[in-house]
Write a protein that holds these residues in place. Sequence first.
Motif, PDB file in Angstrom:
ATOM      1  N   UNK A   1       0.836  -1.201   0.000  1.00 20.67           N
ATOM      2  CA  UNK A   1       0.000   0.000   0.000  1.00 20.67           C
ATOM      3  C   UNK A   1       0.880   1.264   0.000  1.00 20.67           C
ATOM      4  N   UNK A   2       1.909   1.263   0.836  1.00 23.49           N
ATOM      5  CA  UNK A   2       2.801   2.422   0.912  1.00 23.49           C
ATOM      6  C   UNK A   2       3.564   2.611  -0.398  1.00 23.49           C
ATOM      7  N   UNK A   3       3.980   1.522  -0.995  1.00 27.88           N
ATOM      8  CA  UNK A   3       4.701   1.623  -2.269  1.00 27.88           C
ATOM      9  C   UNK A   3       3.799   2.187  -3.365  1.00 27.88           C
ATOM     10  N   UNK A   4       2.578   1.687  -3.469  1.00 26.00           N
ATOM     11  CA  UNK A   4       1.669   2.164  -4.516  1.00 26.00           C
ATOM     12  C   UNK A   4       1.395   3.657  -4.357  1.00 26.00           C
ATOM     13  N   UNK A   5       1.285   4.113  -3.126  1.00 25.04           N
ATOM     14  CA  UNK A   5       1.109   5.545  -2.887  1.00 25.04           C
ATOM     15  C   UNK A   5       2.342   6.321  -3.352  1.00 25.04           C
ATOM     16  N   UNK A   6       3.521   5.781  -3.053  1.00 23.68           N
ATOM     17  CA  UNK A   6       4.767   6.465  -3.403  1.00 23.68           C
ATOM     18  C   UNK A   6       4.937   6.591  -4.911  1.00 23.68           C
ATOM     19  N   UNK A   7       4.500   5.586  -5.664  1.00 24.86           N
ATOM     20  CA  UNK A   7       4.716   5.626  -7.115  1.00 24.86           C
ATOM     21  C   UNK A   7       3.534   6.249  -7.860  1.00 24.86           C
ATOM     22  N   UNK A   8       2.576   6.808  -7.102  1.00 19.07           N
ATOM     23  CA  UNK A   8       1.566   7.623  -7.758  1.00 19.07           C
ATOM     24  C   UNK A   8       0.194   7.023  -7.927  1.00 19.07           C
ATOM     25  N   UNK A   9      -0.235   6.168  -6.989  1.00 23.77           N
ATOM     26  CA  UNK A   9      -1.576   5.583  -7.043  1.00 23.77           C
ATOM     27  C   UNK A   9      -2.379   5.946  -5.802  1.00 23.77           C
ATOM     28  N   UNK A  10      -3.650   6.239  -6.021  1.00 24.05           N
ATOM     29  CA  UNK A  10      -4.597   6.307  -4.909  1.00 24.05           C
ATOM     30  C   UNK A  10      -5.086   4.898  -4.615  1.00 24.05           C
ATOM     31  N   UNK A  11      -5.450   4.657  -3.369  1.00 18.40           N
ATOM     32  CA  UNK A  11      -6.038   3.371  -2.980  1.00 18.40           C
ATOM     33  C   UNK A  11      -7.437   3.593  -2.437  1.00 18.40           C
ATOM     34  N   UNK A  12      -8.398   2.816  -2.932  1.00 17.22           N
ATOM     35  CA  UNK A  12      -9.761   2.848  -2.424  1.00 17.22           C
ATOM     36  C   UNK A  12     -10.167   1.418  -2.092  1.00 17.22           C
ATOM     37  N   UNK A  13     -10.531   1.190  -0.849  1.00 20.07           N
ATOM     38  CA  UNK A  13     -10.906  -0.152  -0.407  1.00 20.07           C
ATOM     39  C   UNK A  13     -12.428  -0.242  -0.370  1.00 20.07           C
ATOM     40  N   UNK A  14     -12.987  -1.080  -1.234  1.00  9.89           N
ATOM     41  CA  UNK A  14     -14.434  -1.211  -1.332  1.00  9.89           C
ATOM     42  C   UNK A  14     -14.974  -2.390  -0.520  1.00  9.89           C
ATOM     43  N   UNK A  15     -14.155  -2.966   0.346  1.00  6.13           N
ATOM     44  CA  UNK A  15     -14.589  -4.099   1.166  1.00  6.13           C
ATOM     45  C   UNK A  15     -14.182  -3.871   2.614  1.00  6.13           C
ATOM     46  N   UNK A  16     -14.752  -4.649   3.508  1.00  6.37           N
ATOM     47  CA  UNK A  16     -14.410  -4.513   4.926  1.00  6.37           C
ATOM     48  C   UNK A  16     -12.964  -4.918   5.179  1.00  6.37           C
ATOM     49  N   UNK A  17     -12.507  -5.944   4.488  1.00 11.58           N
ATOM     50  CA  UNK A  17     -11.111  -6.352   4.587  1.00 11.58           C
ATOM     51  C   UNK A  17     -10.339  -5.804   3.405  1.00 11.58           C
TER      52      UNK A  17
END
Length: 236
Positions: A177-193
């Motif tokens: 998750x931290x890497x994807x943010x660093x290389x320019x991606x937003x993260x959206x979690x559409x599930x409880x897990x």
Amino acid sequence: MFNRIRRSFQLRHIQEHTFLDDHLDSDSLVIDLGFNRGLFSLHVLNLYRCQVLAFEPVSELFDARPTGRGLTVVHGAVGGEEKEILIHKSLGTDASSKFKLTEESLGDETVDGYSLERVFSMITDKEISLVKVDIEGSEIELFGFASDYIIRRSKQYSVEFHDFIDPSMIDDINILFARMKRIGYYRINFSRGNGNVLFVRKDCISIFNYIILNFVIRNVRGLMRIFRRKLSFRAR
């Protein structure tokens, strides 16, 4: 009401995977890692009339694969390294995995392994609109062995993480998750897990839409799931 709001933000939900709809059209390229019986790929083909490149490791599912215009299915398992991969085929489920999911087994199978770089090398330099990732526990290796440059070739990734099977994966998931943010991606979690996680490259969505999706629509979806469960419980 929620469906109208979701459509206004171009969200699409297919086979437990959620992604941005406005980046797909007839010129798009979608990669389906974890073809299974092909329901996700066929739905995408029907909606967008685009190209789909899919991978399925289980011989029985590959041999019974459906066909469609624009669909290419490769017999192989996707993960980190380009080497043969041993998969376990579980009785009573279509899932194949590096995990042994049940005591009753249909046996093991060794298939060719494909890294993300090898997958992307099978296509031209065309930008990839979406990669759907449901590879039964190999998702950490998939991203871990890929360079930042390779990962950024796709506008978005819809990923099912399997920490519900192996909780020890959670530390590696958080590192990713931290890497994807660093290389320019937003993260959206559409599930409880972490079963329905969307990574969107930041140049593909405005900060306003990201905030609405991540902090409003996502939470509305969660509340609606809880409400439906309560209604279902009361109806029994």
